[in-house]
Motif scaffolding. Structure first.
Motif, PDB file in Angstrom:
ATOM      1  N   ILE A  72      39.840  33.436  30.387  1.00  0.00           N
ATOM      2  CA  ILE A  72      40.138  32.117  29.828  1.00  0.00           C
ATOM      3  C   ILE A  72      41.620  32.041  29.471  1.00  0.00           C
ATOM      4  O   ILE A  72      42.335  33.035  29.548  1.00  0.00           O
ATOM      5  CB  ILE A  72      39.259  31.812  28.594  1.00  0.00           C
ATOM      6  CG1 ILE A  72      39.503  32.846  27.493  1.00  0.00           C
ATOM      7  CG2 ILE A  72      37.784  31.795  28.967  1.00  0.00           C
ATOM      8  CD1 ILE A  72      38.859  32.507  26.176  1.00  0.00           C
ATOM      9  N   HIS A  73      42.053  30.875  29.054  1.00  0.00           N
ATOM     10  CA  HIS A  73      43.428  30.619  28.593  1.00  0.00           C
ATOM     11  C   HIS A  73      44.453  30.736  29.713  1.00  0.00           C
ATOM     12  O   HIS A  73      45.590  31.092  29.457  1.00  0.00           O
ATOM     13  CB  HIS A  73      43.829  31.577  27.469  1.00  0.00           C
ATOM     14  CG  HIS A  73      43.094  31.340  26.197  1.00  0.00           C
ATOM     15  ND1 HIS A  73      43.493  31.910  25.019  1.00  0.00           N
ATOM     16  CD2 HIS A  73      41.986  30.642  25.886  1.00  0.00           C
ATOM     17  CE1 HIS A  73      42.680  31.564  24.057  1.00  0.00           C
ATOM     18  NE2 HIS A  73      41.751  30.785  24.558  1.00  0.00           N
ATOM     19  N   ILE A  88      46.537  34.966  36.336  1.00  0.00           N
ATOM     20  CA  ILE A  88      45.230  34.927  36.990  1.00  0.00           C
ATOM     21  C   ILE A  88      45.325  35.467  38.411  1.00  0.00           C
ATOM     22  O   ILE A  88      44.384  36.103  38.905  1.00  0.00           O
ATOM     23  CB  ILE A  88      44.598  33.517  36.930  1.00  0.00           C
ATOM     24  CG1 ILE A  88      43.092  33.584  37.196  1.00  0.00           C
ATOM     25  CG2 ILE A  88      45.259  32.574  37.897  1.00  0.00           C
ATOM     26  CD1 ILE A  88      42.291  34.277  36.145  1.00  0.00           C
ATOM     27  N   GLU A  89      46.450  35.264  39.085  1.00  0.00           N
ATOM     28  CA  GLU A  89      46.620  35.808  40.436  1.00  0.00           C
ATOM     29  C   GLU A  89      46.657  37.335  40.394  1.00  0.00           C
ATOM     30  O   GLU A  89      46.085  37.997  41.262  1.00  0.00           O
ATOM     31  CB  GLU A  89      47.874  35.241  41.102  1.00  0.00           C
ATOM     32  CG  GLU A  89      47.785  33.757  41.413  1.00  0.00           C
ATOM     33  CD  GLU A  89      46.598  33.386  42.294  1.00  0.00           C
ATOM     34  OE1 GLU A  89      46.251  34.158  43.214  1.00  0.00           O
ATOM     35  OE2 GLU A  89      46.000  32.314  42.056  1.00  0.00           O
ATOM     36  N   GLN A  90      47.310  37.899  39.387  1.00  0.00           N
ATOM     37  CA  GLN A  90      47.319  39.351  39.228  1.00  0.00           C
ATOM     38  C   GLN A  90      45.901  39.863  38.972  1.00  0.00           C
ATOM     39  O   GLN A  90      45.491  40.889  39.521  1.00  0.00           O
ATOM     40  CB  GLN A  90      48.242  39.763  38.087  1.00  0.00           C
ATOM     41  CG  GLN A  90      49.691  39.561  38.409  1.00  0.00           C
ATOM     42  CD  GLN A  90      50.596  39.808  37.214  1.00  0.00           C
ATOM     43  OE1 GLN A  90      50.149  39.901  36.066  1.00  0.00           O
ATOM     44  NE2 GLN A  90      51.894  39.920  37.478  1.00  0.00           N
ATOM     45  N   LEU A  91      45.152  39.138  38.152  1.00  0.00           N
ATOM     46  CA  LEU A  91      43.774  39.538  37.873  1.00  0.00           C
ATOM     47  C   LEU A  91      42.913  39.446  39.131  1.00  0.00           C
ATOM     48  O   LEU A  91      42.126  40.346  39.415  1.00  0.00           O
ATOM     49  CB  LEU A  91      43.180  38.693  36.748  1.00  0.00           C
ATOM     50  CG  LEU A  91      41.751  39.054  36.347  1.00  0.00           C
ATOM     51  CD1 LEU A  91      41.656  40.512  35.873  1.00  0.00           C
ATOM     52  CD2 LEU A  91      41.239  38.107  35.284  1.00  0.00           C
ATOM     53  N   LYS A  92      43.052  38.378  39.887  1.00  0.00           N
ATOM     54  CA  LYS A  92      42.285  38.233  41.130  1.00  0.00           C
ATOM     55  C   LYS A  92      42.541  39.416  42.067  1.00  0.00           C
ATOM     56  O   LYS A  92      41.608  39.921  42.703  1.00  0.00           O
ATOM     57  CB  LYS A  92      42.644  36.922  41.844  1.00  0.00           C
ATOM     58  CG  LYS A  92      42.071  35.694  41.198  1.00  0.00           C
ATOM     59  CD  LYS A  92      42.550  34.453  41.948  1.00  0.00           C
ATOM     60  CE  LYS A  92      42.075  33.172  41.329  1.00  0.00           C
ATOM     61  NZ  LYS A  92      42.578  31.991  42.060  1.00  0.00           N
ATOM     62  N   GLY A 101      34.167  41.443  41.636  1.00  0.00           N
ATOM     63  CA  GLY A 101      33.918  40.014  41.773  1.00  0.00           C
ATOM     64  C   GLY A 101      32.643  39.529  41.123  1.00  0.00           C
ATOM     65  O   GLY A 101      32.584  38.435  40.571  1.00  0.00           O
ATOM     66  N   GLU A 102      31.594  40.331  41.146  1.00  0.00           N
ATOM     67  CA  GLU A 102      30.316  39.935  40.526  1.00  0.00           C
ATOM     68  C   GLU A 102      30.392  39.965  39.003  1.00  0.00           C
ATOM     69  O   GLU A 102      29.688  39.222  38.326  1.00  0.00           O
ATOM     70  CB  GLU A 102      29.186  40.865  40.997  1.00  0.00           C
ATOM     71  CG  GLU A 102      28.819  40.693  42.453  1.00  0.00           C
ATOM     72  CD  GLU A 102      28.176  39.347  42.720  1.00  0.00           C
ATOM     73  OE1 GLU A 102      27.324  38.917  41.921  1.00  0.00           O
ATOM     74  OE2 GLU A 102      28.543  38.716  43.728  1.00  0.00           O
ATOM     75  N   ILE A 106      35.817  33.961  38.366  1.00  0.00           N
ATOM     76  CA  ILE A 106      36.954  33.106  37.992  1.00  0.00           C
ATOM     77  C   ILE A 106      36.451  31.669  38.027  1.00  0.00           C
ATOM     78  O   ILE A 106      36.134  31.132  39.083  1.00  0.00           O
ATOM     79  CB  ILE A 106      38.136  33.271  38.967  1.00  0.00           C
ATOM     80  CG1 ILE A 106      38.542  34.737  39.107  1.00  0.00           C
ATOM     81  CG2 ILE A 106      39.302  32.383  38.546  1.00  0.00           C
ATOM     82  CD1 ILE A 106      39.084  35.370  37.851  1.00  0.00           C
ATOM     83  N   LEU A 107      36.353  31.061  36.864  1.00  0.00           N
ATOM     84  CA  LEU A 107      35.853  29.692  36.763  1.00  0.00           C
ATOM     85  C   LEU A 107      37.018  28.711  36.710  1.00  0.00           C
ATOM     86  O   LEU A 107      38.002  28.951  36.023  1.00  0.00           O
ATOM     87  CB  LEU A 107      34.997  29.526  35.513  1.00  0.00           C
ATOM     88  CG  LEU A 107      33.782  30.436  35.372  1.00  0.00           C
ATOM     89  CD1 LEU A 107      33.067  30.145  34.061  1.00  0.00           C
ATOM     90  CD2 LEU A 107      32.848  30.283  36.547  1.00  0.00           C
TER      91      LEU A 107
END
Length: 116
Positions: A72-73, A88-92, A101-102, A106-107
């Motif tokens: 979030i955030h 978020i791209e680094q996290l992906k 992934g399960e 990423i919402l």
């Protein structure tokens, strides 16, 4: 911001609010769902206290032994010095590299997730 430990119908949900990494998250082991703030961390001297970077989010998830985590955030508005979607791209990328992934969906804003 405030953090919360919520138990509903036997499910344990952890929401730490705005936070950086802290070892005392380990006291919430057994979390079913963690809502974790991945966000800007630059300038590091300030932002690392209030947001998790991608690696920290995975470390907190491990500390909690969380079944699922929702980042979030992120992506709402520019707070830090890095590009808006960099956290978020680094996290992906880490999610893909580690096959998580399960466990870490990423919402997008307005998305729905049913946790069973």
């Amino acid at each position: 911001t405030n953090g919360y430990w919520i138990e509903i119908e036997g499910k344990k949900i952890f929401y730490p609010g705005d936070t950086g990494y802290r070892t005392d998250f380990k006291r919430f082991v057994g979390t079913d769902l963690a809502l974790l703030p991945v966000g800007p961390i630059m300038p590091e001297w300030f932002m690392r206290r209030i947001h998790l970077n991608a690696e920290d989010l995975l470390k907190v998830m491990e500390d909690l032994d969380a079944k699922k985590a929702i980042p979030i955030h992120w992506g709402t508005f520019s707070l830090g010095l890095e590009p808006l979607n960099e956290p978020i791209e680094q996290l992906k990328q880490l999610i893909e590299e580690r096959g998580l992934g399960e466990r870490i969906p990423i919402l997008q804003p307005g998305d729905k997730l049913v946790v069973s």
